[in-house]
Design a protein around this motif. Structure first.
Motif, PDB file in Angstrom:
ATOM      1  N   ILE A   1      -7.118   6.385  -1.405  1.00 28.58           N
ATOM      2  CA  ILE A   1      -7.405   5.010  -0.996  1.00 28.58           C
ATOM      3  C   ILE A   1      -8.457   5.020   0.107  1.00 28.58           C
ATOM      4  CG2 ILE A   1      -6.443   2.878  -0.054  1.00 28.58           C
ATOM      5  CD1 ILE A   1      -3.781   3.596  -1.247  1.00 28.58           C
TER       6      ILE A   1
ATOM      7  N   ALA B   1      -9.198   0.127   3.387  1.00 22.42           N
ATOM      8  CA  ALA B   1      -8.366  -0.622   2.448  1.00 22.42           C
ATOM      9  C   ALA B   1      -7.458  -1.601   3.190  1.00 22.42           C
ATOM     10  CB  ALA B   1      -7.525   0.336   1.612  1.00 22.42           C
TER      11      ALA B   1
ATOM     12  N   PRO C   1      -6.429  -4.540  -4.562  1.00 19.95           N
ATOM     13  CA  PRO C   1      -6.629  -3.170  -5.051  1.00 19.95           C
ATOM     14  C   PRO C   1      -6.892  -3.139  -6.551  1.00 19.95           C
ATOM     15  CG  PRO C   1      -4.298  -3.577  -4.621  1.00 19.95           C
ATOM     16  CD  PRO C   1      -5.034  -4.786  -4.126  1.00 19.95           C
TER      17      PRO C   1
ATOM     18  N   GLY D   1      -6.782   5.132   4.741  1.00 17.03           N
ATOM     19  CA  GLY D   1      -6.861   5.704   3.397  1.00 17.03           C
ATOM     20  C   GLY D   1      -6.534   7.183   3.428  1.00 17.03           C
TER      21      GLY D   1
ATOM     22  N   LEU E   1       0.819  -1.211   0.000  1.00 16.30           N
ATOM     23  CA  LEU E   1       0.000   0.000   0.000  1.00 16.30           C
ATOM     24  C   LEU E   1       0.852   1.261   0.000  1.00 16.30           C
ATOM     25  CD1 LEU E   1      -3.024  -0.884   2.276  1.00 16.30           C
ATOM     26  CD2 LEU E   1      -3.129   0.073  -0.013  1.00 16.30           C
TER      27      LEU E   1
ATOM     28  N   HIS F   1      -9.736   1.131  -5.102  1.00 17.47           N
ATOM     29  CA  HIS F   1     -10.833   0.429  -4.438  1.00 17.47           C
ATOM     30  C   HIS F   1     -10.392  -0.981  -4.098  1.00 17.47           C
ATOM     31  CE1 HIS F   1     -14.098   3.374  -5.045  1.00 17.47           C
ATOM     32  NE2 HIS F   1     -13.436   3.694  -6.143  1.00 17.47           N
ATOM     33  N   MET F   2     -11.046  -1.578  -3.125  1.00 11.73           N
ATOM     34  CA  MET F   2     -10.847  -2.980  -2.822  1.00 11.73           C
ATOM     35  C   MET F   2     -11.947  -3.779  -3.518  1.00 11.73           C
ATOM     36  SD  MET F   2      -8.136  -3.189  -0.922  1.00 11.73           S
ATOM     37  CE  MET F   2      -7.499  -1.786  -1.834  1.00 11.73           C
TER      38      MET F   2
END
Length: 217
Positions: free
Chosen positions: A20, A24, A37, A216, A10, A48-49
């Motif tokens: 994010i 996340a 992701p 995020g 990340l 986005h997840m």
């Protein structure tokens, strides 16, 4: 065909400047049915997840374990994928490496396929959204695949009698071009990646690692 890949950390996605979501989180290696992701055509500047394995609105979530790859030759007609393709629901999935089995030794040996410079790259896919779904398949995706016969890396993966397939890699700045591509132009992206930029290495499976969590931005 790709059933397992490693997303970038990340921290890398944040460094690229993506927004994010606060919730996340994802595993160091992702398998069908797990979240990863993705950047979508509907929101190209936010990570986005989404569940690895596309689940249309009419299907049960368990379908994700069978729809994680979509053949580019039939994606426009297959029931699970045709609506996303028709509606331009294109996705780009950030990847550090992806994994395929090689049988060159006579038995399956997992190989990691990655850039020689170890930089992340993007895979082309489709996404779906199920607004009434509170679970991980609320948003989901599939990876597009193409024939890989004769490719010096992908042509060596899977059993000798299997058809050779490859995921679709996006070069350089192609991510946004792909996300905005019209149906008539998408075939331009359906090409094999340049072997000289990539390598494959035997890499046995490791125990599945726990999810990372970040805030995020």
């Amino acid at each position: 065909m790709c059933a397992n890949f490693q997303p970038p950390p990340l921290e890398k996605l944040l460094a690229w400047g993506f927004a994010i979501a606060e919730d996340a989180q994802y595993k160091a290696e992702v398998f069908p049915g797990q979240v990863a992701p993705i950047v979508t055509s509907a929101d190209p500047y936010r990570i986005h997840m989404a569940c690895f394995g596309l689940v249309p609105h009419w299907a049960e979530p368990k379908l994700a374990r069978m729809t994680y790859n979509a053949r580019s030759e039939t994606v426009a007609s297959k029931p699970s994928f045709r609506a996303a393709w028709r509606n331009g629901q294109l996705g780009a999935i950030p990847v550090q490496s992806f994994f395929e089995p090689s049988y060159e030794s006579g038995k399956a040996v997992r190989h990691a396929i990655r850039r020689k410079d170890r930089e992340p790259f993007w895979l082309a896919g489709l996404w779906e959204r199920r607004l009434d779904d509170p679970g991980p398949t609320r948003m989901s995706f599939t990876l597009l695949t193409i024939s890989a016969e004769g490719h010096s890396i992908m042509g060596r993966m899977h059993e000798p009698e299997d058809q050779k397939r490859s995921v679709v890699l996006l070069d350089g700045d192609e991510r946004n071009e792909w996300l905005n591509a019209k149906a008539s132009d998408r075939h331009h992206f359906m090409r094999l990646f340049e072997e000289s930029d990539f390598e494959d290495q035997a890499e046995p499976s490791e125990p599945r690692q726990s999810a990372r969590k970040v805030s995020g931005h």
